[in-house]
Design a protein around this motif. Structure first.
Motif, PDB file in Angstrom:
ATOM      1  N   SER A  17       0.620  -1.354   0.025  1.00  0.00           N
ATOM      2  CA  SER A  17      -0.403  -0.196   0.014  1.00  0.00           C
ATOM      3  C   SER A  17       0.792   1.312  -0.023  1.00  0.00           C
ATOM      4  O   SER A  17       1.911   1.004   0.655  1.00  0.00           O
TER       5      SER A  17
ATOM      6  N   ALA B 249      -6.190   5.195  -7.530  1.00  0.00           N
ATOM      7  CA  ALA B 249      -4.399   5.401  -6.541  1.00  0.00           C
ATOM      8  C   ALA B 249      -4.754   5.308  -5.124  1.00  0.00           C
ATOM      9  O   ALA B 249      -6.022   5.855  -4.361  1.00  0.00           O
TER      10      ALA B 249
ATOM     11  N   GLN C 298       1.681   8.703  -6.591  1.00  0.00           N
ATOM     12  CA  GLN C 298       1.604   8.043  -6.615  1.00  0.00           C
ATOM     13  C   GLN C 298       0.491   6.710  -7.692  1.00  0.00           C
ATOM     14  O   GLN C 298      -0.847   7.428  -7.957  1.00  0.00           O
ATOM     15  N   GLN C 299       0.620   5.936  -8.281  1.00  0.00           N
ATOM     16  CA  GLN C 299      -0.358   4.991  -9.524  1.00  0.00           C
ATOM     17  C   GLN C 299      -0.071   4.125  -9.506  1.00  0.00           C
ATOM     18  O   GLN C 299       1.042   3.490  -9.230  1.00  0.00           O
ATOM     19  N   ASN C 300      -0.947   3.049  -9.888  1.00  0.00           N
ATOM     20  CA  ASN C 300      -1.472   1.355  -9.683  1.00  0.00           C
ATOM     21  C   ASN C 300      -1.880   1.260 -11.001  1.00  0.00           C
ATOM     22  O   ASN C 300      -2.805   1.506 -11.582  1.00  0.00           O
TER      23      ASN C 300
ATOM     24  N   GLN D 279      -3.181  -3.094 -12.780  1.00  0.00           N
ATOM     25  CA  GLN D 279      -2.947  -4.184 -12.721  1.00  0.00           C
ATOM     26  C   GLN D 279      -3.067  -4.929 -13.977  1.00  0.00           C
ATOM     27  O   GLN D 279      -3.460  -4.379 -15.166  1.00  0.00           O
TER      28      GLN D 279
ATOM     29  N   TYR E 156       0.605  -6.882 -10.539  1.00  0.00           N
ATOM     30  CA  TYR E 156       0.372  -5.674 -10.458  1.00  0.00           C
ATOM     31  C   TYR E 156       1.381  -4.995 -10.202  1.00  0.00           C
ATOM     32  O   TYR E 156       2.869  -5.584 -10.340  1.00  0.00           O
TER      33      TYR E 156
ATOM     34  N   GLU F 198       2.910  -0.647  -9.083  1.00  0.00           N
ATOM     35  CA  GLU F 198       2.994   0.254  -8.532  1.00  0.00           C
ATOM     36  C   GLU F 198       4.082   1.269  -9.193  1.00  0.00           C
ATOM     37  O   GLU F 198       5.043   1.073  -9.107  1.00  0.00           O
TER      38      GLU F 198
END
Length: 271
Positions: free
Chosen positions: A20, A112, A137-139, A141, A148, A150
């Motif tokens: 996280s 995010a 910050q970014q995510n 998948q 995943y 990040e």
């Protein structure tokens, strides 16, 4: 819900439990996550590990409340959801963000969570020894069950970026384990090995780390929860006065290092 669907959702929650923000470099909670509405941060919501022992300390809230992930694995691509920015930042992290279009087909942006700092010590190196002037910050998948990816950006007003990357380059080759504590007094030990990423830009410091954490909802009655291995391939690249950290990870399987390299090559230039 089919067994396959249930497994995919559990895998997604498990990964969120372990990772996280960048505090996710470690610090899974000692109890399994039971709902996606709970903060996936280790220990206390709104807390990040301290630079000395990994114990969470209070941090500023995100500018946009973290969004809950879709239980079906659907991705959000709106700017408000797919990028979290540091409250009060000067905007200098934005040019360093990797566009989703740079990733392979099938990878989608997901909400995010926040920009709380990672303030962790990995193999004796404090990853965030001073406050940045901006961050983001970014995510992404590949599916609800992973793998995943990040991205975390930290921009400094001094030579912190050079200091951190130089220290990591020195320490990672001889590091085999480190232990981090969570806010409830629990601790997790990560095995570490240096990682070579073919095709990555020069100067990247990378390592693979592994940790076992509880599977959400697997504890029944007095029985202990089932555990699963989270495998994280972490790459740190200095760009001017900025540190860009990319974290590719999977649950029970190795991450996708091809997408990690694609993302490293797509990092923009500081403004």
């Amino acid at each position: 819900m089919s067994c396959r669907r249930r497994s995919a959702v559990a895998a997604g929650l498990l990964a969120m439990t372990a990772l996280s923000g960048c505090a996710g470099l470690g610090l899974p909670p000692t109890a399994p996550l039971t709902t996606p509405a709970l903060s996936p941060e280790a220990g206390t919501p709104g807390a990040t590990p301290s630079p000395t022992d990994g114990t969470p300390t209070q941090a500023a809230p995100t500018d946009t409340p973290p969004s809950e992930p879709s239980p079906t694995g659907g991705a959000s691509t709106s700017p408000a959801d797919s990028v979290a920015r540091l409250p009060g930042g000067n905007g200098s992290a934005t040019p360093l963000l990797v566009p989703t279009s740079a990733l392979p087909t099938g990878w989608t942006a997901t909400p995010a969570r926040d920009t709380r700092g990672y303030r962790m010590t990995v193999c004796g190196v404090d990853l965030e020894p001073s406050d940045p002037v901006d961050g983001a910050q970014q995510n992404w998948q590949a599916s609800a069950a992973g793998p995943y990816l990040e991205q975390h950006v930290r921009v400094y007003a001094d030579d912190t970026a050079a200091t951190v990357t130089k220290a990591l380059a020195s320490k990672i080759p001889d590091c085999t384990t480190y232990t981090a504590k969570d806010g409830d007094g629990g601790q997790s030990t990560f095995t570490v090995e240096k990682l070579s990423l073919a095709g990555a830009p020069a100067g990247v410091v990378a390592w693979r780390q592994r940790v076992r954490i509880p599977v959400p909802g697997s504890a029944t009655g007095t029985s202990s929860p089932t555990t699963a291995e989270v495998v994280q391939d972490v790459a740190v690249r200095r760009t001017g006065a900025s540190v860009v950290l990319l974290n590719a990870y999977g649950v029970g399987k190795n991450p996708d290092d091809a997408v990690l390299v694609d993302a490293l090559k797509a990092i923009g230039s500081p403004s």
